[in-house]
Scaffold this active site. Structure first.
Site, PDB file in Angstrom:
ATOM      1  N   LYS A   1       0.800  -1.217   0.000  1.00  0.00           N
ATOM      2  CA  LYS A   1       0.000   0.000   0.000  1.00  0.00           C
ATOM      3  C   LYS A   1       0.843   1.282   0.000  1.00  0.00           C
ATOM      4  O   LYS A   1       0.544   2.211  -0.742  1.00  0.00           O
ATOM      5  CB  LYS A   1      -0.851  -0.059   1.279  1.00  0.00           C
TER       6      LYS A   1
ATOM      7  N   ARG B   1      -9.335   3.516   9.629  1.00  0.00           N
ATOM      8  CA  ARG B   1      -9.056   2.147  10.047  1.00  0.00           C
ATOM      9  C   ARG B   1     -10.173   1.583  10.916  1.00  0.00           C
ATOM     10  O   ARG B   1     -10.154   0.401  11.229  1.00  0.00           O
ATOM     11  CB  ARG B   1      -7.775   2.131  10.882  1.00  0.00           C
TER      12      ARG B   1
ATOM     13  N   ARG C   1      10.800  -8.513   5.779  1.00  0.00           N
ATOM     14  CA  ARG C   1      11.377  -7.161   5.770  1.00  0.00           C
ATOM     15  C   ARG C   1      12.076  -6.810   7.077  1.00  0.00           C
ATOM     16  O   ARG C   1      12.912  -5.906   7.119  1.00  0.00           O
ATOM     17  CB  ARG C   1      10.340  -6.102   5.379  1.00  0.00           C
TER      18      ARG C   1
ATOM     19  N   ARG D   1      11.492  -5.214   9.935  1.00  0.00           N
ATOM     20  CA  ARG D   1      11.507  -3.891  10.565  1.00  0.00           C
ATOM     21  C   ARG D   1      11.425  -4.053  12.080  1.00  0.00           C
ATOM     22  O   ARG D   1      10.893  -5.038  12.569  1.00  0.00           O
ATOM     23  CB  ARG D   1      10.287  -3.102  10.076  1.00  0.00           C
TER      24      ARG D   1
ATOM     25  N   ARG E   1      -1.559  -6.605  14.513  1.00  0.00           N
ATOM     26  CA  ARG E   1      -1.990  -5.673  13.466  1.00  0.00           C
ATOM     27  C   ARG E   1      -2.935  -6.349  12.485  1.00  0.00           C
ATOM     28  O   ARG E   1      -3.922  -5.766  12.075  1.00  0.00           O
ATOM     29  CB  ARG E   1      -0.792  -5.127  12.698  1.00  0.00           C
TER      30      ARG E   1
END
Ligand code: AMP
Length: 194
Positions: free
Chosen positions: A16, A92, A131, A133, A144
């Site tokens: 996104k 959200r 990834r 992070r 999440r």
């Protein structure tokens, strides 16, 4: 093309953010990412940043009251009236969606389209683990995604009822996905042109 007001929805890890930058560049609208705004506030150590950082680390959601205030303030700026906006990461929750609708109604700038960048849970989990992070602990990722299903996924129906939803397949390479997003945007804009 006249100024567009777009929302992009999609699970964390759906691509996104990357696609949002390309959409904003291509159509000249302002990319408003609430996640980026919060990360900037954390980096600057503002009051907002201090309030938000623990919630963000844990994969939770910052309160609707705070988020609605930040977005209302940003959308009221003249650059958005002139250029349009792509909202990334907001709304959200149902409360945020209702608030967005009333903010845009007050500004007389109705929403053009909500894009749903669709990537299945298994695939986004794989991408986020890869990834690495610092806020991507397994627990935070799980939280999440769970909050997305509970709070954000119902908004797809909310936008759908208003005739504002376009779902785009988010699997495939970046250019291919961008092409699909462009098709969704351009077919909508064509429809609304007199
Ligand atoms: P993002 O970059 O959009 O994934 O956002 C990073 C984090 O910021 C999220 O995991 C939330 O903790 C917080 N956040 C961003 N946007 C919102 C929002 N609209 N409502 C609540 N929390 C948000």
């Amino acid at each position: 093309m006249s100024a567009m007001r777009l929302v992009i929805l999609g699970r964390q890890g759906s691509g996104k953010g990357t696609q949002s930058v390309r959409i904003a560049e291509t159509y000249g609208c302002i990319h408003v990412s609430t996640g980026d705004m919060l990360r900037a506030a954390v980096a600057e150590g503002t009051e907002l940043g201090m309030a938000a950082s623990a919630v963000m680390e844990s994969g939770g959601l910052v309160s609707d009251e705070i988020m609605n205030g930040i977005v209302a303030e940003r959308l009221a700026k003249p650059d958005i009236a002139a250029q349009g906006v792509l909202l990334d990461g907001f709304p959200r929750t149902a409360d945020q969606a209702d608030t967005l609708e009333s903010i845009l109604a007050d500004l007389d700038q109705p929403l053009t389209l909500a894009l749903n960048l669709d990537v299945p849970v298994d695939e986004v989990t794989r991408r986020m683990m890869a990834r690495g992070r610092s806020d991507d602990t397994e627990e935070a990722i799980r939280r999440r995604l769970q909050l997305y299903e509970e709070q954000t996924a119902p908004l797809l129906e909310w936008f759908g009822r208003r005739g504002l939803l376009a779902t785009v397949d988010g699997l495939g390479d970046e250019d291919e996905v961008f092409q699909r997003l462009q098709e969704a945007i351009e077919s909508t804009n064509g429809r609304s042109t007199p």
